[in-house]
Write a protein that holds these residues in place. Structure first.
Motif, PDB file in Angstrom:
ATOM      1  N   ASN A 319      43.944  57.865  21.454  1.00 12.88           N
ATOM      2  CA  ASN A 319      43.650  57.189  19.924  1.00 12.88           C
ATOM      3  C   ASN A 319      44.093  56.870  19.383  1.00 12.88           C
ATOM      4  OD1 ASN A 319      40.672  57.897  21.483  1.00 12.88           O
ATOM      5  ND2 ASN A 319      41.281  60.519  21.039  1.00 12.88           N
ATOM      6  N   ARG A 382      45.647  49.816  23.595  1.00 15.12           N
ATOM      7  CA  ARG A 382      44.943  48.423  23.026  1.00 15.12           C
ATOM      8  C   ARG A 382      43.522  49.293  22.498  1.00 15.12           C
ATOM      9  NH1 ARG A 382      43.918  42.841  26.915  1.00 15.12           N
ATOM     10  NH2 ARG A 382      42.740  44.881  27.790  1.00 15.12           N
ATOM     11  N   PRO A 383      43.266  49.111  21.425  1.00 12.69           N
ATOM     12  CA  PRO A 383      41.978  49.477  20.881  1.00 12.69           C
ATOM     13  C   PRO A 383      40.537  48.884  22.002  1.00 12.69           C
ATOM     14  CG  PRO A 383      42.581  48.585  19.047  1.00 12.69           C
ATOM     15  CD  PRO A 383      44.044  47.731  20.534  1.00 12.69           C
ATOM     16  N   GLY A 384      39.994  50.438  21.741  1.00  8.56           N
ATOM     17  CA  GLY A 384      38.643  49.652  22.516  1.00  8.56           C
ATOM     18  C   GLY A 384      38.610  50.313  23.625  1.00  8.56           C
ATOM     19  N   ASP A 385      39.060  49.335  24.608  1.00  8.84           N
ATOM     20  CA  ASP A 385      39.146  49.719  26.013  1.00  8.84           C
ATOM     21  C   ASP A 385      40.601  50.613  26.778  1.00  8.84           C
ATOM     22  OD1 ASP A 385      41.840  48.177  26.639  1.00  8.84           O
ATOM     23  OD2 ASP A 385      40.615  46.635  27.089  1.00  8.84           O
ATOM     24  N   ARG A 386      41.875  51.184  26.547  1.00  7.87           N
ATOM     25  CA  ARG A 386      42.664  51.712  25.906  1.00  7.87           C
ATOM     26  C   ARG A 386      43.352  51.057  27.289  1.00  7.87           C
ATOM     27  NH1 ARG A 386      39.542  57.582  25.354  1.00  7.87           N
ATOM     28  NH2 ARG A 386      39.144  57.960  23.617  1.00  7.87           N
ATOM     29  N   ARG A 389      48.748  47.791  26.474  1.00 10.02           N
ATOM     30  CA  ARG A 389      49.237  46.251  25.483  1.00 10.02           C
ATOM     31  C   ARG A 389      50.326  46.222  26.131  1.00 10.02           C
ATOM     32  NH1 ARG A 389      47.731  44.175  21.062  1.00 10.02           N
ATOM     33  NH2 ARG A 389      46.629  46.118  20.066  1.00 10.02           N
TER      34      ARG A 389
END
Length: 492
Positions: A319, A382-386, A389
């Protein structure tokens, strides 16, 4: 006794002062609890006086036990420790555990916390609990008469112990079965002694024995004793086996030596504390350690590794770093996800030397020439789907990796299979609103039915399932039932 009118404006004039901890470097030299002995008592009355005795105390609703928080705050502020202990023990079987281990959602729901610092509810609770033992206010309560009914409780974590104590006190002949060699479940082997010294657990178990509860450790129901045969020998059976199925990390290299589940690591460390071993065979001493996970178990691994003199410890939290204050999406009175520094993080240097890497997703493990773990590959999540990146992958040297990703349910539970219990989509044992499973006379309590949760929910479910069992056996009950299976924490 102090003047009951004194400090009526303490919430306005007295600043919040939490219990004093020992210095981090001192703590790292032993395995004792982190708090300074006796440091709470000189200030606790003034802290309890900060309670505003609200007309609508949301702390009640935030605590699944329904603890009478304003009542015992007022009593402590006035010096009424005996009465405060009676109020606390009326709703909580094990306040000496919750006062040390619960993250205190009650404080997040404190009305004072809307625009100021919450009352130190957890510290007041702990002071009452510890003093109740010292003053003899938490004595065994054997039943006045026996009902002639027999109940088996499978599992000796906080839910199973709470259910057993309530049922014994109601007059039912109650036996607790535990597959491990000692009673206590995660309280025994999953929680490090620097958070809960085991003599406190032993003291509570001895109290339950004095009340009449029988314990059978080292007996795996479903293997040593068939679950259906056990059910046939008793009038009711409570399944409180916990959520023991560890979540795994299916990435390249996962099966190489040097990668372990956190609970395995913590159990071995606790066995050293119990005197079973001189040194853990899974020690972090001299090793570079990576902990994958962002919760309490990960923090417990961190504090344990530091005490074992690890060369370096890094914690990956998938997170992003939480905000310092509650966000608009997590308004009062919900328990918000904010940036917190546990005692273990404090020992690692706190914010000055943050051991955590936030928004980090593990993508693989690399072996050295000897075939053992040598490095962990990770990337920015990545935010959201983790998902990783692209272009952010890095490698960190590691000789020991600990997976602290939580638990998904009781897993392949022989007890459930032999009793024909249903499992829901989340892998939890199914039960109705009376905690009853599909098999007659079988009830499910704690993490086995709720899923991984807090100790206060486990104790609340243990108390509630005891009421359900008592009603099943006698047609009615006087036992309290603080929660239902469908209840959950406060949400926005």
């Amino acid at each position: 006794m102090a003047d009951p009118q004194a400090d009526r404006m303490a919430f306005f004039t007295t600043p919040r002062r939490p219990r004093e901890r020992r210095a981090p470097q001192e703590r790292l030299g032993d395995w004792h609890e982190v708090y300074r002995e006796g440091a709470l008592l000189p200030v606790i009355g003034g802290q309890a006086a900060r309670c505003m005795d609200c007309g609508l105390p949301f702390c009640h609703r935030a605590c699944p036990l329904g603890n009478l928080i304003p009542d015992w705050n007022t009593l402590v502020a006035r010096g009424g420790w005996h009465s405060a202990a009676a109020r606390l023990l009326a709703t909580n079987n094990f306040p000496e555990f919750t006062g040390r281990l619960c993250p205190a959602p009650c404080e997040s729901a404190c009305v004072l916390a809307i625009d100021s610092d919450a009352v130190t509810i957890k510290n007041v609770e702990l002071a009452i609990a510890d003093r109740a033992w010292e003053d003899g206010d938490d004595r065994p309560q054997p039943p006045e008469r026996m009902t002639g009914r027999r109940v088996a409780v499978v599992g000796s974590g906080p839910a199973g112990l709470a259910a057993a104590q309530q049922l014994t006190r109601a007059g039912h002949t109650t036996t607790v079965y535990e597959r491990a060699d000692r009673i206590g479940g995660l309280l025994r082997y999953g929680i490090p002694p620097f958070r809960l010294e085991k003599h406190r657990l032993d003291r509570r178990i001895e109290q339950m024995r004095a009340e009449g509860t029988t314990f059978r450790a080292g007996v795996a129901v479903g293997r040593d004793v068939p679950a259906d045969e056990l059910r046939a020998r008793c009038d009711a059976l409570v399944v409180a086996v916990g959520a023991t199925a560890c979540r795994d990390l299916p990435v390249p290299g996962r099966r190489m030596p040097g990668i372990h589940q956190a609970i395995t690591y913590l159990t071995l460390a606790n066995r050293v504390d119990e005197g079973d071993r001189a040194v853990s065979p899974l020690t972090a001493e001299g090793r570079s350690v990576v902990i994958v996970g962002g919760g309490d178990t990960a923090a417990d691994c961190l504090g344990t590794a530091l005490r074992q003199r690890a060369a370096a410890v890094t914690q990956f939290d998938i997170n992003p770093r939480p905000p310092d204050r509650r966000s608009a999406g997590q308004p009062w009175p919900v328990h918000p996800k904010v940036y917190r520094v546990t005692t273990s993080h404090e020992e690692a240097g706190g914010s000055a030397a943050e051991p955590r890497v936030f928004a980090a997703t593990t993508v693989g493990f690399e072996a050295g020439a000897d075939g053992r773990l040598a490095a962990v590959r990770f990337a920015e999540a990545r935010p959201g789907d983790r998902r990783p990146r692209p272009g952010t992958e890095r490698t960190l040297p590691a000789e020991l990796a600990l997976l602290a990703l939580g638990f998904s349910g009781p897993g392949r539970c022989r007890v459930a299979r032999q009793l024909g219990l249903a499992v829901d989509r989340q892998g939890r044992l199914a039960r109705d609103e009376d905690f009853a499973a599909r098999a007659d006379g079988v009830f499910v309590a704690g993490d086995a039915g709720r899923g991984q949760s807090l100790i206060v929910w486990a104790i609340a479910e243990g108390r509630a399932v005891a009421a359900a069992v008592d009603r099943y056996l006698r047609g009615s009950t006087d036992l309290p039932a603080p929660v239902r299976p469908s209840d959950g924490p406060l949400t926005a």
